[in-house]
Scaffold this active site. Sequence first.
Site, PDB file in Angstrom:
ATOM      1  NE  ARG A  84     -22.399  34.402 -33.940  1.00 35.81           N
ATOM      2  CZ  ARG A  84     -22.168  34.357 -32.891  1.00 35.81           C
ATOM      3  NH1 ARG A  84     -22.310  34.985 -31.841  1.00 35.81           N
ATOM      4  NH2 ARG A  84     -21.845  32.842 -32.347  1.00 35.81           N
ATOM      5  CG  HIS A 118     -24.041  28.204 -33.064  1.00 34.74           C
ATOM      6  ND1 HIS A 118     -22.892  28.320 -33.961  1.00 34.74           N
ATOM      7  CD2 HIS A 118     -23.735  28.721 -31.915  1.00 34.74           C
ATOM      8  CE1 HIS A 118     -21.907  29.299 -33.179  1.00 34.74           C
ATOM      9  NE2 HIS A 118     -22.365  29.450 -32.013  1.00 34.74           N
ATOM     10  CD  GLN A 161     -21.299  26.245 -28.979  1.00 28.62           C
ATOM     11  OE1 GLN A 161     -20.948  27.379 -29.215  1.00 28.62           O
ATOM     12  NE2 GLN A 161     -20.616  25.544 -28.167  1.00 28.62           N
ATOM     13  CG  ASP A 174     -28.329  28.757 -25.822  1.00 32.66           C
ATOM     14  OD1 ASP A 174     -27.609  29.583 -25.313  1.00 32.66           O
ATOM     15  OD2 ASP A 174     -28.542  28.804 -27.190  1.00 32.66           O
ATOM     16  CB  CYS A 192     -23.338  27.081 -26.570  1.00 29.04           C
ATOM     17  SG  CYS A 192     -24.769  28.261 -26.441  1.00 29.04           S
ATOM     18  NE  ARG A 205     -17.762  27.272 -31.679  1.00 30.30           N
ATOM     19  CZ  ARG A 205     -18.411  28.477 -31.412  1.00 30.30           C
ATOM     20  NH1 ARG A 205     -18.772  29.070 -30.499  1.00 30.30           N
ATOM     21  NH2 ARG A 205     -18.439  29.369 -32.547  1.00 30.30           N
TER      22      ARG A 205
HETATM   23  N1   CP Z   1     -21.148  30.204 -28.128  1.00 34.31           N
HETATM   24  C1   CP Z   1     -20.766  31.234 -28.904  1.00 34.31           C
HETATM   25  O1   CP Z   1     -20.934  31.202 -30.033  1.00 34.31           O
HETATM   26  O2   CP Z   1     -20.365  32.124 -28.311  1.00 34.31           O
HETATM   27  P1   CP Z   1     -20.420  33.905 -28.831  1.00 34.31           P
HETATM   28  O3   CP Z   1     -21.611  34.327 -29.094  1.00 34.31           O
HETATM   29  O4   CP Z   1     -19.617  34.611 -27.910  1.00 34.31           O
HETATM   30  O5   CP Z   1     -19.698  33.612 -30.092  1.00 34.31           O
HETATM   31  N1  NVA Z   2     -29.243  30.888 -28.760  1.00 32.44           N
HETATM   32  C1  NVA Z   2     -28.103  31.932 -28.530  1.00 32.44           C
HETATM   33  C2  NVA Z   2     -26.820  31.142 -28.562  1.00 32.44           C
HETATM   34  C3  NVA Z   2     -25.547  32.342 -28.661  1.00 32.44           C
HETATM   35  C4  NVA Z   2     -24.149  31.411 -28.827  1.00 32.44           C
HETATM   36  C5  NVA Z   2     -28.145  33.048 -29.470  1.00 32.44           C
HETATM   37  O1  NVA Z   2     -28.627  32.800 -30.576  1.00 32.44           O
HETATM   38  O2  NVA Z   2     -28.173  34.139 -28.866  1.00 32.44           O
END
Ligand code: CP
Ligand code: NVA
Length: 304
Positions: free
Chosen positions: A102, A129, A132, A220, A260, A288
């Site tokens: 990440r 993502h 997701q 989101d 999400c 997930r």
């Molecule tokens: N949806 C998602 O990726 O959640 P987190 O940021 O908590 O991992």
């Molecule tokens: N768009 C959000 C998604 C988190 C899972 C971010 O990148 O923070």
Amino acid sequence: MKHFLSAGELSRDAALSLFSLAADLKNGWKSGRRPTPLTGRTFALIFEKPSLRTRVTFEVGVNQLGGRAVYLAGQEIGLGTRESVPDVARNLSRWVDGICARVFSHATIDALATNATVPVINMLSDFEHPCQAVADYFTLWERGVDFAKVRIAWVGDGNNVCHSIVLLGAALGADLRVACPPGYEPDPAVMAAARARGGSVTLTTEPDDAVRGADVVYTDVWTSMGQEAEKATRQEAFARYQVNGPLLNFAKSSALVMHCLPAHRGEEITDDVLDGPRSVALDQAENRLHAQKAIIAALTEGLS
Ligand code: CP
Ligand code: NVA
């Protein structure tokens, strides 16, 4: 698949077979049929940003498949600061069987994949993502949604999650309607790639237009991780884009609401909608786990 970096890498058939595998793994886990193809295997999980769902579902998923996960905070290993991203990828490849990351910049994921000799999985970048999106379409698939007929409204920021939802949805044949404030649209390259995949993707500035007749309404956060300095400007720009009861009235009465998570309650979505009967946000979160097990299994097929 060698790596899984973008939802745009998955064809319709590849996605459908991931959904079947995810269902098999989910049902198997619940009924006590628990294959362990990752026995003796280790996955590195690199996080440059916070996470609840992704960290837990990757760790638990690797464990459920018989493997082990090693958590690495980006700051602790100094990804790109203490050591170059290619060097981190080369070293990890000598010890582990897969690298999940990440990251802030999507270029970091690409650099990891270019230099690793083991599979790399994108656990969220500033651009996509994809895990997701697989979990989300699996959530619709297990409800029997016909992708050729489904109309999906995306309301809010044309962000990383939006990109992956649009790219995979287009491959599956969904009718996607994206409503964003001017200046916050999805990347034009993503829109073009989605249309090239055969999907119908339209863009509007009007939430009502996107949601009218929709089967699914997805939103989101307005401020993603890494954009905190823009919070005030974004709250102003997105004020008309809240998914709430009156907006949902434009959708079909059977419409599902997706998010999400994490949610900024009272901003992009109201409590009554997120906690209401149409919301499948917790099913998405649960899935997930199983969708990612399917991705890992597909990437490591033939390992042992
Ligand atoms: N949806 C998602 O990726 O959640 P987190 O940021 O908590 O991992
Ligand atoms: N768009 C959000 C998604 C988190 C899972 C971010 O990148 O923070």
